[in-house]
Design an enzyme around this catalytic site. Structure first.
Site, PDB file in Angstrom:
ATOM      1  N   GLY A  40       0.857  -1.179   0.000  1.00 35.64           N
ATOM      2  CA  GLY A  40       0.000   0.000   0.000  1.00 35.64           C
ATOM      3  C   GLY A  40       0.887   1.220   0.000  1.00 35.64           C
ATOM      4  N   HIS A  41       0.959   1.901  -1.124  1.00 36.72           N
ATOM      5  CA  HIS A  41       1.844   3.064  -1.225  1.00 36.72           C
ATOM      6  C   HIS A  41       0.993   4.324  -1.343  1.00 36.72           C
ATOM      7  CE1 HIS A  41       5.232   0.265  -2.865  1.00 36.72           C
ATOM      8  NE2 HIS A  41       5.003   0.115  -1.584  1.00 36.72           N
TER       9      HIS A  41
HETATM   10  P1  IMP Z   1       1.467 -11.380   2.824  1.00 38.82           P
HETATM   11  O1  IMP Z   1       2.474 -10.630   2.025  1.00 38.82           O
HETATM   12  O2  IMP Z   1       0.055 -10.889   2.624  1.00 38.82           O
HETATM   13  O3  IMP Z   1       1.591 -12.869   2.623  1.00 38.82           O
HETATM   14  O4  IMP Z   1       1.756 -11.132   4.389  1.00 38.82           O
HETATM   15  C1  IMP Z   1       2.935 -11.623   5.018  1.00 38.82           C
HETATM   16  C2  IMP Z   1       3.428 -10.634   6.070  1.00 38.82           C
HETATM   17  O5  IMP Z   1       3.915  -9.465   5.426  1.00 38.82           O
HETATM   18  C3  IMP Z   1       2.343 -10.158   7.047  1.00 38.82           C
HETATM   19  O6  IMP Z   1       2.945  -9.921   8.305  1.00 38.82           O
HETATM   20  C4  IMP Z   1       1.903  -8.826   6.443  1.00 38.82           C
HETATM   21  O7  IMP Z   1       1.359  -7.957   7.415  1.00 38.82           O
HETATM   22  C5  IMP Z   1       3.226  -8.314   5.916  1.00 38.82           C
HETATM   23  N1  IMP Z   1       3.065  -7.399   4.780  1.00 38.82           N
HETATM   24  C6  IMP Z   1       2.770  -7.713   3.506  1.00 38.82           C
HETATM   25  N2  IMP Z   1       2.743  -6.619   2.737  1.00 38.82           N
HETATM   26  C7  IMP Z   1       3.041  -5.589   3.528  1.00 38.82           C
HETATM   27  C8  IMP Z   1       3.207  -4.186   3.299  1.00 38.82           C
HETATM   28  O8  IMP Z   1       3.085  -3.670   2.172  1.00 38.82           O
HETATM   29  N3  IMP Z   1       3.535  -3.436   4.393  1.00 38.82           N
HETATM   30  C9  IMP Z   1       3.725  -3.993   5.617  1.00 38.82           C
HETATM   31  N4  IMP Z   1       3.590  -5.281   5.870  1.00 38.82           N
HETATM   32  C10 IMP Z   1       3.250  -6.085   4.841  1.00 38.82           C
END
Ligand code: IMP
Length: 429
Positions: A40-41
């Site tokens: 999310g940017h």
């Molecule tokens: P996934 O990428 O949805 O599989 O999530 C794996 C982990 O990465 C979780 O702890 C998410 O909260 C974290 N995560 C994934 N994308 C982001 C991001 O853009 N910002 C912060 N945390 C992220």
């Protein structure tokens, strides 16, 4: 500067989007190389807030071509929604502006359903994923069974998609989750094929061509170093290569482009994390609320993708030094300096202790963080509001001292700091 790589130095959410926006006006290409709509940017331009999940943040400038690289996993529904949102906000959306790698992988409704079912199965030990199907899509990629963007062009795509959903349904049923109806998915994808076909390209060849003629390619990392599949806090990580090295395979560009690359590590002036996993410098209660904000402002520490409250803490210099090594940062950008105004003192983690022993580094990187206690250095805070400052020398002395300590710990210079969410709220060095 032919290649600049912008990477998150922490657990994501460092404010990379607005830093990309700062550099992108001069870029020929802005490219995402990893992840999907888990990212999310946010970029604020005037009164407009752009929240982007898939399209590189640099699209907001008229010059660069926005590339979605082969290292990404792409949910066509999210992509089309985002393209429509950008167009409604006056950004040109055309095959001239957006190029979609034929070799990027697809996220389907089956991947999202599997993400939810797998998290439910993990129960208390869950990863806290964003629920966007990222892990299951990369799992299928590694298993060599996934559908890629180029498959959208295949005459038998509908049949392949139906087989993919049917196979996922078997797994969903074994996880006690409801199966998906196949026909509605086929109908949705028929529309995606029609709309996305003009954007599909060999983005590797196109990006290499830009580099070969001396053009400026700005690679935009998603998530952060500590969420990298190999080098992060495994298993509490995402499923892609978030670090700078991921650029080369995730965009399909030769490693020789690294020779004179600028590698910009974006780091918040404190530490945040979404989801589960170790966080040695985490703070709670009133202090946490001060760092996080109440959620009243869009830049408070609540997830852009999921809306979850982020965990917050003091800046971890040990992990920052690690991120600098793993990525080869040549410079740092420190974001959200304005949030630290008004603290009497600030803490910076400079080492860890365990069993009475102090260590400046971790024996196995960040994978074995449990049981380590942070060792803090304390710095005087500053009371001035810094959000209207634009010159380095106008920053309060205490702020400059704090930045100098960060730079010393990491061993690289600080190039910019951000002092607010607006495009212009940047103080260059
Ligand atoms: P996934 O990428 O949805 O599989 O999530 C794996 C982990 O990465 C979780 O702890 C998410 O909260 C974290 N995560 C994934 N994308 C982001 C991001 O853009 N910002 C912060 N945390 C992220």
């Amino acid at each position: 500067m032919p290649l600049q790589i912008i990477v998150g130095a922490q657990w994501g959410d460092e404010g990379k989007g607005r830093i990309v926006d700062w550099f992108a006006a001069q870029a020929d290409v802005v490219a995402r190389y990893n992840g999907g709509d888990n990212a999310g940017h946010s970029v604020t331009v005037g009164t407009q807030l752009f929240k982007l999940h898939l399209v590189p943040s640099g699209i907001i400038h008229s010059r660069p071509v926005a590339v979605l690289g082969n290292g990404m996993v792409i949910n066509p529904e999210s992509l089309l929604k985002e393209m429509d949102m950008l167009q409604a906000l006056g950004v040109e959306i055309s095959p001239r502006r957006i190029r979609l790698s034929h070799a990027a992988h697809l996220i389907t409704p089956a991947h999202r359903a599997l993400d939810a079912a797998l998290e439910a199965r993990r129960g208390k030990g869950n990863i806290g994923t964003t629920g966007r199907g990222i892990g299951p899509a990369y799992t299928d990629k590694a298993a060599r069974t996934n559908l890629r963007i180029a498959d959208l062009l295949a005459p038998d795509f509908a049949g392949r998609l139906a087989s993919h959903i049917a196979a996922a349904n078997n797994t969903l049923q074994s996880l006690d989750a409801p199966a998906l109806e196949i026909q509605p998915v086929l109908d949705q994808f028929a529309e995606y094929v029609r709309r996305l076909t003009p954007f599909i390209a060999d983005t590797s060849a196109e990006t290499c061509e830009v580099l070969a003629r001396g053009g400026y390619v700005l690679a935009e990392g998603a998530q952060g170093t500590l969420l990298d599949l190999d080098h992060g806090t495994y298993p509490f990580v995402t499923s892609s290569a978030t670090i700078a090295a991921g650029v080369f395979s995730g965009l399909g560009i030769g490693i020789t482009a690294a020779r004179d690359a600028v590698v910009t590590g974006v780091c918040k002036s404190f530490q945040t994390r979404v989801g589960s996993g170790p966080f040695p410098t985490e703070v709670f209660d009133d202090l946490a609320l001060r760092l996080r904000g109440t959620g009243a402002n869009p830049w408070d520490e609540y997830g852009t993708t999921t809306g979850r409250a982020r965990r917050v803490g003091w800046l971890d210099g040990v992990l920052l030094r690690y991120a600098t090594r793993i990525n080869g940062f040549t410079e740092l950008v420190i974001t959200k300096m304005d949030i630290l105004s008004g603290f009497e003192t600030l803490k910076l983690c400079v080492a860890y202790t365990k069993d009475g022993q102090t260590t400046p580094d971790l024996p196995f990187g960040p994978t074995e963080l449990e049981g380590y206690e942070p060792v803090y250095e304390t710095f005087p805070g500053w009371s001035e509001d810094v959000s209207n400052l634009r010159n380095w020398d106008d920053l309060p002395l205490a702020a400059r001292d704090y930045l100098a300590a960060i730079s010393r710990l990491a061993g690289v210079p600080v190039r910019l700091v951000s002092v607010g969410p607006e495009r212009e709220q940047i103080v260059p060095r």
